[in-house]
Design an enzyme around this catalytic site. Structure first.
Site, PDB file in Angstrom:
ATOM      1  N   GLY A  89      -2.119   4.951  -3.159  1.00 27.40           N
ATOM      2  CA  GLY A  89      -2.921   3.847  -3.623  1.00 27.40           C
ATOM      3  C   GLY A  89      -2.228   2.511  -3.492  1.00 27.40           C
ATOM      4  N   GLN A 104       0.842  -1.181   0.000  1.00 23.53           N
ATOM      5  CA  GLN A 104       0.000   0.000   0.000  1.00 23.53           C
ATOM      6  C   GLN A 104       0.882   1.237   0.000  1.00 23.53           C
ATOM      7  OE1 GLN A 104      -3.427   0.161  -0.100  1.00 23.53           O
ATOM      8  NE2 GLN A 104      -3.253   2.403  -0.229  1.00 23.53           N
ATOM      9  N   ASP A 109      12.042  13.420  -2.679  1.00 25.93           N
ATOM     10  CA  ASP A 109      11.620  12.445  -1.682  1.00 25.93           C
ATOM     11  C   ASP A 109      12.431  11.158  -1.828  1.00 25.93           C
ATOM     12  OD1 ASP A 109       8.511  10.893  -0.600  1.00 25.93           O
ATOM     13  OD2 ASP A 109      10.171  11.725   0.539  1.00 25.93           O
TER      14      ASP A 109
END
Length: 609
Positions: free
Chosen positions: A309, A305, A423
């Site tokens: 999504g 997960q 990120d």
């Protein structure tokens, strides 16, 4: 097993069979048998060999003898010593050798080997003393200590005990040459014979038992072994027969296997090569939602997960596995989906995940990626301090960090537009079957022209513990490609320590504590206190830690660009420890001395979002 690998196994078996036959039947033993330069000369056998008459493998490195034109046996002491000493006798049990100078001047050894080391021999110190050599003018008024055979009409070489009171000696223009440590007393007198000894190889025990000493078969470290003399011919033939039979059966089995499966392997190889050729020129395909359900077998197997999504495992019609990410439209405004298709679809790099296709049908948004069986790097970083539970070897860890660095460098400099992926963390680095790292998660990335280096941000939507300080609006509010360098540095430090950079149990959860602990250890010259047994692994851990600390410098301009980071990771382990990135930031910037530091300290132009 591939055909090429099985063919290598066949060749290996043939070579193994040949070497066993050579070893067991004694091929080459005649040329390594005991030799003499004359009828009454000393016997030359292992570890010695007769130079130019016997091959190198007949002896041990450094143990060479030669036959002179007068059939005397000479010891090859050193290539730098042109004068040769002759061998009077060799005692293989006590591992001693008695040599003499044909000119009756054994002291020549003192001039060539003043530190009693005559590799691979040493003086036999029955009565070791410390002496000192002096070079005196020919007008010296005392003959005490004189070595006539080393002296000439213009100078005199004299030897004295080191503890002699030289003030009482009548010297005229004497110069000290050097001290002689622990040489035999006899070397200070006019003797011709000198006894030397050796400790390695230790074949004395073999000789005492009446056995033969030799280098082990196939040994690359010059290890020796004892073997019995006079092995019977029948035993040799029997051993060769058994060995040959076993290896012959194995070879026949392998050849049979190769030829029986060759047809299928060729067909499979052609199918794989066709797919790879298509995949190199592959553009992301657009699938219907019905195709997605077929690929995932009605979303049967869920892999995990994500933030935007769930991800499912799927299979294309050509048996290629994929990871299918179903984007949750309730989060965001579709920006992540657009970024993933636009950014990842145009990137072709071994360290960036490949976007196979996508689906945009009605309200359904799906991304189809290549499947990476080893999952996220996060699962291989131990949760406990010390990294004891980490299942990755340090060499693999180093390869992973280098691959990620090359991937980031590519998205910063190798694309038509500069991509600021902010990120970077162990969750966004996936590993394929060979543990090659691939960067994922470009949904939050920004794109700008190559000549532009920063964008403004209104929110910090990044993973806690990897956010560069300038990302927070309360600090600077502008982000650059150096923000990804910061995130990469934090990931490096987490990999080194096998622990999270952020203590989630604290109320101030953005408090970063572990990197500062690492810096303090390195600054104090201490090891990282990580459970590492191998010295090479410790060097890798230290190098990764130092690179990580360079990457998390407070000021973006003090952080190296990714091309410099790649050079640091590919280079040696002698990196300079950076300035303290945890010191209170002031208006004055810290100077660095890492490569390309000047190009790093450039002003970064702000680009509106």
């Amino acid at each position: 097993m591939s055909v090429a690998l099985e063919m290598k196994m066949v060749m290996y078996c043939f070579w193994l069979l040949l070497m066993i036959v050579v070893a067991e039947t004694g091929v080459g033993q005649n040329e390594c048998s005991e030799a003499r330069c004359s009828e009454h000369g000393p016997a030359i056998k292992f570890p010695f060999r007769v130079k130019d008459r016997q091959p190198d493998y007949c002896g041990y490195p450094g143990f060479s003898a030669s036959c002179t034109t007068t059939n005397d046996t000479a010891l090859e002491l050193s290539t730098s010593m042109h004068h040769k000493f002759l061998i009077r006798k060799i005692n293989y049990k006590s591992q001693t050798i008695q040599v003499y100078d044909p000119d009756n001047c054994s002291q020549k050894l003192l001039l060539n080997f003043p530190n009693r080391s005559i590799p691979p021999f040493q003086f036999s110190n029955w009565n070791p003393y410390y002496h000192t050599l002096f070079n005196c003018s020919s007008s010296s008024r005392t003959g005490y200590g004189l070595i006539p055979c080393l002296s000439d009409s213009g100078y005199q070489i004299k030897i004295f005990f080191s503890d002699d009171d030289i003030d009482d000696l009548l010297f005229v223009s004497c110069t000290k040459m050097y001290d002689l440590k622990g040489i035999p007393y006899e070397m200070s007198s006019q003797v011709s014979d000198v006894q030397l000894e050796w400790s390695k190889p230790n074949c004395g025990a073999c000789e005492a038992k009446g056995k033969i000493c030799r280098v082990k078969n196939f040994s690359t470290q010059h290890e020796t072994e004892c073997v019995r003399k006079g092995v019977s011919k029948g035993a040799v033939v029997a051993g060769v027969t058994v060995s040959a039979s076993v290896l012959t059966i194995a070879v026949i089995a392998l050849v049979y296997r190769i030829y029986t499966k060759d047809k299928n392997d060729r067909e499979n190889q052609l199918r794989i090569e066709k797919f790879l050729a298509d995949y190199r020129a592959f553009k992301p395909s657009r699938y219907t939602y019905a195709d997605v359900k077929k690929i995932t077998n009605q979303f049967k197997e869920k892999l995990g997960q994500g933030a935007y999504g769930p991800v499912y495992k799927g299979k294309l019609s050509n048996d290629v596995l994929v990871a299918v990410k179903v984007v949750d439209n309730s989060k965001g405004n579709g920006e992540e989906f657009i970024n993933e298709v636009r950014i990842v679809g145009q990137i072709h790099h071994v360290n960036v995940v490949r976007l196979v296709g996508f689906c945009a049908e009605g309200f359904e948004r799906v991304l189809v990626y290549e499947f990476l069986p080893n999952g996220a790097l996060e699962s291989y970083i131990a949760a406990t301090a010390g990294g004891k539970n980490c299942s990755l070897h340090w060499d693999t860890m180093q390869d992973i960090t280098l691959g990620v660095a090359k991937g980031i460098e590519y998205i910063h400099r190798g694309c038509d537009q500069r991509i600021l992926d902010l990120d970077i963390n162990p969750h966004t680095v996936l590993l394929d079957h060979n543990f090659t790292p691939k960067i994922v998660g470009f949904g939050l990335a920004k794109m700008c022209a190559k000549e532009q280096s920063t964008v403004s941000m209104t929110t910090a939507r990044r993973t806690l513990g990897y956010i560069a300080p300038e990302v927070f609006p309360r600090n600077f509010g502008n982000v650059s490609y150096k923000s990804a360098v910061y995130s990469f540095g934090m990931m490096l430090l987490e990999m080194v320590g096998g622990r999270k950079n952020v203590d989630g149990t604290r109320e101030d959860a953005d408090h970063i504590y572990y990197p500062e602990w690492i810096y303090n250890l390195l600054e104090d010259g201490e090891d990282l206190r990580i459970h590492i047994d191998d010295e090479g692994d410790a060097k890798i851990a230290k190098k990764l830690a130092v690179v990580g600390l360079w990457c998390i410098q407070w000021h973006p301009g003090d952080r190296p660009p990714m091309n410099v980071v790649v050079q640091m990771l590919e280079g040696g382990d002698r990196l300079t420890i950076p300035p303290n990135p945890f010191a209170s930031p002031g208006p004055k910037r810290m100077h660095t001395n890492i490569p390309a530091a000047r190009t790093m300290k450039q002003e970064l132009e702000m680009i509106p979002e």
